[in-house]
Design a protein around this motif. Sequence first.
Motif, PDB file in Angstrom:
ATOM      1  N   LEU B  50       1.419  -1.225  -0.053  1.00 45.17           N
ATOM      2  CA  LEU B  50       0.052  -0.214  -0.232  1.00 45.17           C
ATOM      3  C   LEU B  50       0.574   1.248   0.145  1.00 45.17           C
ATOM      4  CD1 LEU B  50      -2.959  -1.170   2.269  1.00 45.17           C
ATOM      5  CD2 LEU B  50      -3.093  -0.945   0.074  1.00 45.17           C
ATOM      6  N   ILE B  51       0.351   2.373  -0.891  1.00 44.92           N
ATOM      7  CA  ILE B  51       1.252   3.670  -1.149  1.00 44.92           C
ATOM      8  C   ILE B  51       0.546   4.372  -0.575  1.00 44.92           C
ATOM      9  CG2 ILE B  51       0.172   3.765  -2.943  1.00 44.92           C
ATOM     10  CD1 ILE B  51       3.405   4.796  -3.767  1.00 44.92           C
ATOM     11  N   PHE B  52       1.857   5.375   0.632  1.00 41.69           N
ATOM     12  CA  PHE B  52       1.172   6.277   1.178  1.00 41.69           C
ATOM     13  C   PHE B  52       2.230   7.794   0.924  1.00 41.69           C
ATOM     14  CE2 PHE B  52       4.766   4.983   4.021  1.00 41.69           C
ATOM     15  CZ  PHE B  52       5.676   5.330   4.193  1.00 41.69           C
ATOM     16  N   ASP B  53       1.806   8.258   0.865  1.00 40.37           N
ATOM     17  CA  ASP B  53       2.267  10.065  -0.308  1.00 40.37           C
ATOM     18  C   ASP B  53       3.182  10.967   1.179  1.00 40.37           C
ATOM     19  OD1 ASP B  53       1.985  10.405  -2.741  1.00 40.37           O
ATOM     20  OD2 ASP B  53      -0.326  10.613  -2.157  1.00 40.37           O
ATOM     21  N   ASN B  54       3.073  11.286   1.938  1.00 37.99           N
ATOM     22  CA  ASN B  54       4.019  11.710   3.571  1.00 37.99           C
ATOM     23  C   ASN B  54       4.571  10.941   4.239  1.00 37.99           C
ATOM     24  OD1 ASN B  54       4.715  13.828   0.619  1.00 37.99           O
ATOM     25  ND2 ASN B  54       2.850  15.230   0.982  1.00 37.99           N
ATOM     26  N   LYS B  55       2.889  11.133   4.828  1.00 41.98           N
ATOM     27  CA  LYS B  55       3.636  10.468   5.724  1.00 41.98           C
ATOM     28  C   LYS B  55       2.650   8.956   6.444  1.00 41.98           C
ATOM     29  CE  LYS B  55       0.318  13.633   8.777  1.00 41.98           C
ATOM     30  NZ  LYS B  55       0.042  14.223   7.805  1.00 41.98           N
ATOM     31  N   PRO B  56       2.666   8.026   7.040  1.00 39.04           N
ATOM     32  CA  PRO B  56       1.579   6.874   6.739  1.00 39.04           C
ATOM     33  C   PRO B  56       0.455   7.427   6.638  1.00 39.04           C
ATOM     34  CG  PRO B  56       4.184   6.269   8.183  1.00 39.04           C
ATOM     35  CD  PRO B  56       4.005   8.335   7.787  1.00 39.04           C
ATOM     36  N   TYR B 136      -0.612 -10.505   6.070  1.00 37.89           N
ATOM     37  CA  TYR B 136      -0.043  -8.678   6.630  1.00 37.89           C
ATOM     38  C   TYR B 136      -1.026  -8.114   6.468  1.00 37.89           C
ATOM     39  CZ  TYR B 136       4.972 -10.429   5.240  1.00 37.89           C
ATOM     40  OH  TYR B 136       6.285 -10.753   5.560  1.00 37.89           O
ATOM     41  N   HIS B 137      -1.079  -6.966   7.358  1.00 31.78           N
ATOM     42  CA  HIS B 137      -1.611  -6.117   8.060  1.00 31.78           C
ATOM     43  C   HIS B 137      -1.401  -5.160   7.718  1.00 31.78           C
ATOM     44  CE1 HIS B 137      -3.497  -9.902  10.866  1.00 31.78           C
ATOM     45  NE2 HIS B 137      -1.942  -9.897  11.153  1.00 31.78           N
ATOM     46  N   LYS B 138      -1.947  -3.914   7.545  1.00 32.17           N
ATOM     47  CA  LYS B 138      -1.936  -3.011   7.241  1.00 32.17           C
ATOM     48  C   LYS B 138      -0.575  -2.084   7.812  1.00 32.17           C
ATOM     49  CE  LYS B 138      -4.498   1.158   7.993  1.00 32.17           C
ATOM     50  NZ  LYS B 138      -5.206   1.763   8.307  1.00 32.17           N
ATOM     51  N   GLU B 139      -0.209  -2.535   8.306  1.00 31.06           N
ATOM     52  CA  GLU B 139       1.168  -1.239   9.128  1.00 31.06           C
ATOM     53  C   GLU B 139       2.407  -2.224   8.384  1.00 31.06           C
ATOM     54  OE1 GLU B 139      -0.780  -3.293  11.943  1.00 31.06           O
ATOM     55  OE2 GLU B 139      -2.035  -2.114  11.139  1.00 31.06           O
ATOM     56  N   ASP B 140       2.164  -3.630   8.128  1.00 34.55           N
ATOM     57  CA  ASP B 140       3.462  -3.992   7.367  1.00 34.55           C
ATOM     58  C   ASP B 140       3.459  -3.867   5.727  1.00 34.55           C
ATOM     59  OD1 ASP B 140       3.561  -5.421   9.853  1.00 34.55           O
ATOM     60  OD2 ASP B 140       2.037  -6.915   8.863  1.00 34.55           O
ATOM     61  N   LEU B 141       1.916  -3.664   5.337  1.00 36.79           N
ATOM     62  CA  LEU B 141       2.203  -3.422   3.784  1.00 36.79           C
ATOM     63  C   LEU B 141       1.734  -1.881   3.443  1.00 36.79           C
ATOM     64  CD1 LEU B 141      -1.241  -4.635   3.132  1.00 36.79           C
ATOM     65  CD2 LEU B 141       1.365  -5.974   2.022  1.00 36.79           C
ATOM     66  N   LEU B 142       2.396  -0.737   4.311  1.00 36.72           N
ATOM     67  CA  LEU B 142       2.142   0.331   3.764  1.00 36.72           C
ATOM     68  C   LEU B 142       3.557   1.123   3.578  1.00 36.72           C
ATOM     69  CD1 LEU B 142       1.016   2.562   7.019  1.00 36.72           C
ATOM     70  CD2 LEU B 142       0.535   2.286   4.382  1.00 36.72           C
ATOM     71  N   LYS B 143       3.671   1.041   2.175  1.00 37.31           N
ATOM     72  CA  LYS B 143       5.095   1.989   1.868  1.00 37.31           C
ATOM     73  C   LYS B 143       5.349   3.162   1.350  1.00 37.31           C
ATOM     74  CE  LYS B 143       7.373  -2.656   1.192  1.00 37.31           C
ATOM     75  NZ  LYS B 143       8.156  -3.829   0.755  1.00 37.31           N
ATOM     76  N   SER B 144       6.397   4.176   1.236  1.00 39.54           N
ATOM     77  CA  SER B 144       6.187   5.103   0.846  1.00 39.54           C
ATOM     78  C   SER B 144       6.317   5.192  -0.527  1.00 39.54           C
ATOM     79  CB  SER B 144       6.709   5.558   1.319  1.00 39.54           C
ATOM     80  OG  SER B 144       8.682   5.774   0.932  1.00 39.54           O
TER      81      SER B 144
END
Lengths: 410, 179
Positions: B50-56, B136-144
């Motif tokens: 999952l992609i995030f732009d600036n902060k998670p 994998y949960h949301k926190e594990d999937l987050l990448k910038s």
Amino acid sequence: MGLLRFPPPVTADPPFCLADARNDRQVAMEYELKESQTLETQTLEVSLGPQHPSTHGVFRMDVVLDGETIMKLKPVMGYLHRNHEKLAENMSWLGSMPFTDRLDYICSMTNNFAYALAVEKLANLEVPERAQYIRVIMAELTRLVNHTLLIGFLLNDLGAFFTPVLYAFREREKILDLFEAIAGSRMMCNYFRFGGVKLDVTSDFIPRVRQIINNYPKFLDEFEKLLSENEILMARCQNVGILPKELAVSAGVTGPMLRASGVPYDIRKIDGYSIYNRFKFRVPIGEKGDVYDRYYMRVLEMRESIKILDQAIKEIPDGEFISKVGAQGARTPRGFKAPKGDAYGRIEAPKGELGFYLVSDGTPKPYRYHVRSPSFINLTILEDMCLGQKVADAIVILGSIDIVLGEVDR
Amino acid sequence: MIFGGGVIKGMLVTFKNFVLSYFSKEHLTTVQYPEERLPAKERYRNFPFLIFDNKPEDLRCVSCDICAKECPPKCITIVRDSDASGKPLKRPKVFDIDFSICMNCGICEEVCPFDAIFMDHEFELAEYGRFEDLNYHKEDLLKSAEHFAKIRPQDAARIDAKRAEKAQKVEPAKPQSQT
């Protein structure tokens, strides 16, 4: 069949001692020698597989042997059944595209091709010129991969353990690298879409295919030098597992198996599906239909495939790689509805005729989805080819059919 | 030809390859994997992130559930978040991807209308457990977004351009509604 006959039991109840036992054995041996002219032997039932290196997956052959000769052979399939057809009936049309990769996991591109062709026939979708060419190039590269690998594994079955396979792997890896760069995955490409392909090819695609085309004949020459005249290979393969023409036709065998038996049947020529009628290539046929013919058929077919590739990359036009409708369908798979009706799309897959029979009831899901898989139908003839041969030959004959269990069991 | 000549010819081929493998790169095609690695190809796909732009907290995902519905093996679970009064929010509360089920087909990436989910290049994901470890949960999937731009520069440029165009289209509409 009969039991080994022992000497008649001694009527009196003699005291048992070592000397007597020795004497008994002596009597028995004399009896055996006397009777050996009429002695019948027991047949032996062997279960080859499901975990056996020769079966190319999980597949079992129940063999009845008389000595080393095969009296009966029963293929037992279904160990890798994954419910592909029913799964497909419960998801969108596009949703089963990645599952078709897993049918014949060595040639995912041609599986995609057959499925896309069937759906396009059903929904009357146009495919842009560029996409047609990309498809043909991918299908022919897949044929190279499959045939190279098959020859390698056939030699594995013959006992040349992993030397030819590694030659095959070396060349195959170059093509798989190309697939990875274009489609994103080496084996599970999931590259075709209804009305085109998923992504356009990269700018270095044509030079890389050109390089493969230039290098492949050299590799084939080397491979042939390594194998074709090898006396062991010839002794083990010639006149083994002969499949007569009539039997092959009546059993519905297709692909290199059928052509090795001397029937010039190639769907690329007969249907001319996609744009195959634009290319010049010959259909090689065998004489005897033995294992050696089947081996050599693959080598010849690879050489013809290179010719097709050569023509295709010369003629590939610029333009769209997917039609507008197709792109829309790929973005919203559940919005893609095929009109009511049925269609059968078939291609000349590396292993034979791969067909998808689809019935639509106008909903976003197929009503019926059937796969006519070449490996499965070619495998039905196994017993007829093996009867009267030695058990070691059965392994080679199975190898020459070219089965992939993912496709046999689906 | 003499009997056995074919075998000898074949042996010469193997011997030639054996000798040349010491001198030519073309004949030694293997790579000593953990130390040496082949360069990753841009289109290579493995598991989604999952992609995030600036902060998670700034997830692009609006929890529309399209990827979960289109996923062929149904490995995505999404639960929409809601505020204190129970009004649904445009962000996921739960976003789980079961990597033991995911088959790397990339359909989630293709169907996502918000460019929020992409396929990653990470492949060394071995775990001891089969079930919870691979879920994998949301926190594990987050990448910038930077990570995405690093692994797939061409796709990132294309998608950024598309998003900037979209944002421009939305912005001029605002002053009109105020007047």
